[in-house]
Write an enzyme that holds these catalytic residues in place. Structure first.
Site, PDB file in Angstrom:
ATOM      1  N   GLY A 115      29.221 -54.918 102.499  1.00 45.21           N
ATOM      2  CA  GLY A 115      30.486 -54.210 102.253  1.00 45.21           C
ATOM      3  C   GLY A 115      30.711 -54.024 100.759  1.00 45.21           C
ATOM      4  CG  HIS A 116      31.435 -57.419  98.212  1.00 43.30           C
ATOM      5  ND1 HIS A 116      31.094 -58.557  98.912  1.00 43.30           N
ATOM      6  CD2 HIS A 116      32.752 -57.525  97.943  1.00 43.30           C
ATOM      7  CE1 HIS A 116      32.168 -59.322  99.048  1.00 43.30           C
ATOM      8  NE2 HIS A 116      33.179 -58.721  98.478  1.00 43.30           N
ATOM      9  CD  GLN A 134      41.628 -48.477 105.300  1.00 46.01           C
ATOM     10  OE1 GLN A 134      41.780 -48.262 104.093  1.00 46.01           O
ATOM     11  NE2 GLN A 134      42.634 -48.438 106.164  1.00 46.01           N
ATOM     12  CD  GLN A 167      42.759 -56.760  98.339  1.00 44.06           C
ATOM     13  OE1 GLN A 167      42.984 -57.950  98.248  1.00 44.06           O
ATOM     14  NE2 GLN A 167      41.535 -56.269  98.311  1.00 44.06           N
TER      15      GLN A 167
HETATM   16  O1  PAF Z   1      39.542 -58.314  98.065  1.00 43.89           O
HETATM   17  C1  PAF Z   1      39.255 -59.250  97.295  1.00 43.89           C
HETATM   18  O2  PAF Z   1      38.143 -59.721  97.244  1.00 43.89           O
HETATM   19  C2  PAF Z   1      40.328 -59.790  96.351  1.00 43.89           C
HETATM   20  O3  PAF Z   1      41.566 -59.806  96.982  1.00 43.89           O
HETATM   21  C3  PAF Z   1      40.390 -59.070  95.009  1.00 43.89           C
HETATM   22  C4  PAF Z   1      40.795 -57.621  95.172  1.00 43.89           C
HETATM   23  C5  PAF Z   1      39.047 -59.148  94.314  1.00 43.89           C
HETATM   24  C6  PAF Z   1      41.432 -59.733  94.104  1.00 43.89           C
HETATM   25  O4  PAF Z   1      41.116 -61.063  93.858  1.00 43.89           O
END
Ligand code: PAF
Length: 280
Positions: A36-37, A149, A154
């Site tokens: 995902g990342h 998503q 968030q």
């Molecule tokens: O989604 C995440 O991994 C975290 O909430 C983030 C956006 C890196 C903030 O710490």
């Protein structure tokens, strides 16, 4: 690929990129990277000249009794993965670099957005998220920032913050990346034993079932919500935190689904608290 641990170093890296006229993409993460990342990073590579990822397990978004101490961390593994997709730099600060002694400033996005869904079960969570993301934006000054998503609430919180504080960052939201069997990718999936992992498939399958019901004409939000709850409760290992339907993107309560609606859930399996969602 370079790895920086201080704000001064990453700022200098950004300054040099700007001198060359490069655009900058930021992928904020808490590390323990997964596909995902990597999808966010690939998207950033397509759109920006320089891609920076942050790896920071942000203490202010964890509540008491949550998994801050045990959250999986492996910088060497993350660095190899990020390098593999062409990331230019990693910003990996220590907690004291971001929150030095005397730190006193936090960002609270309105309760209408932050006090339901994950905000209800994790009080203060979005205050921590908004604060650290604002700080990362101030440090890196990206043109675009990339979010998944899977963390639908968030994304809404961050977009609200950007609009309200006149930040000059474009948000790019990338669809949830799933395992071959539908499980949404998450760093917390490592907590699941094989039985829990099998049971956790009920999340994506119940969301898909709900979407199919809506496609077939069902509009009663309470009925759809109950269907999802029943399907998940059929798994004895599942402990439901919430299953909710709100209008999307406004997050207002809905009785009958008319426009877009967000069906979102959080469910615990052992010590893994997993979230997932679908737009109906
Ligand atoms: O989604 C995440 O991994 C975290 O909430 C983030 C956006 C890196 C903030 O710490």
């Amino acid at each position: 690929m370079l790895i920086f641990h201080t704000i001064a170093e990453i700022r200098e890296f950004v300054r040099q990129a700007r001198v060359k006229g490069y655009s900058i993409g930021l992928v904020p993460t808490m590390g323990y990277l997964h596909e995902g990342h990597l999808t966010l990073m690939r998207q950033a590579k397509k759109q920006c000249d320089t891609v920076i990822i942050s790896i920071f397990v942000n203490p202010t978004q964890f509540g008491p009794g949550e998994d801050l101490a045990s959250y999986p961390r492996d910088l060497d593994r993350d660095a190899a993965m990020a390098e593999g997709v062409g990331v230019d730099a990693i910003f990996n600060p220590a907690a004291e670099e971001i929150y030095p002694s005397g730190y006193s400033t936090y960002i609270d996005v309105e309760q209408r957005i932050t006090e339901k869904l994950c905000g209800a079960s994790r009080p203060g969570h979005f205050r921590g998220v908004a604060t650290v993301v604002a700080k990362l934006f101030n440090i890196v000054k990206p043109d675009y920032a990339y979010f998944g998503q899977k963390d639908a609430q968030q994304v809404l919180v961050i977009k609200r913050m950007i609009a309200d504080l006149n930040m000059e960052v474009g948000v790019v939201t990338v669809p949830t990346v799933r395992e071959h069997d539908g499980l949404a990718m998450s760093s917390r999936n490592v907590y699941l034993d094989p039985e829990q992992r099998q049971a956790a498939l009920s999340l994506s399958s119940s969301l898909n079932r709900a979407a199919a019901e809506v496609r077939a004409g069902e509009r009663d939000a309470a009925k759809i919500r109950q269907l999802v709850i029943d399907l998940i409760k059929a798994e004895p290992l599942a402990r439901i935190d919430y299953v909710e339907i709100y209008s999307y993107p406004d997050l207002e309560p809905v009785e009958f689904i008319k426009g877009q609606a967000l069906l979102a859930l959080a469910v615990k399996f052992g010590r893994a608290r997993l979230i997932d969602n679908i737009i109906l």
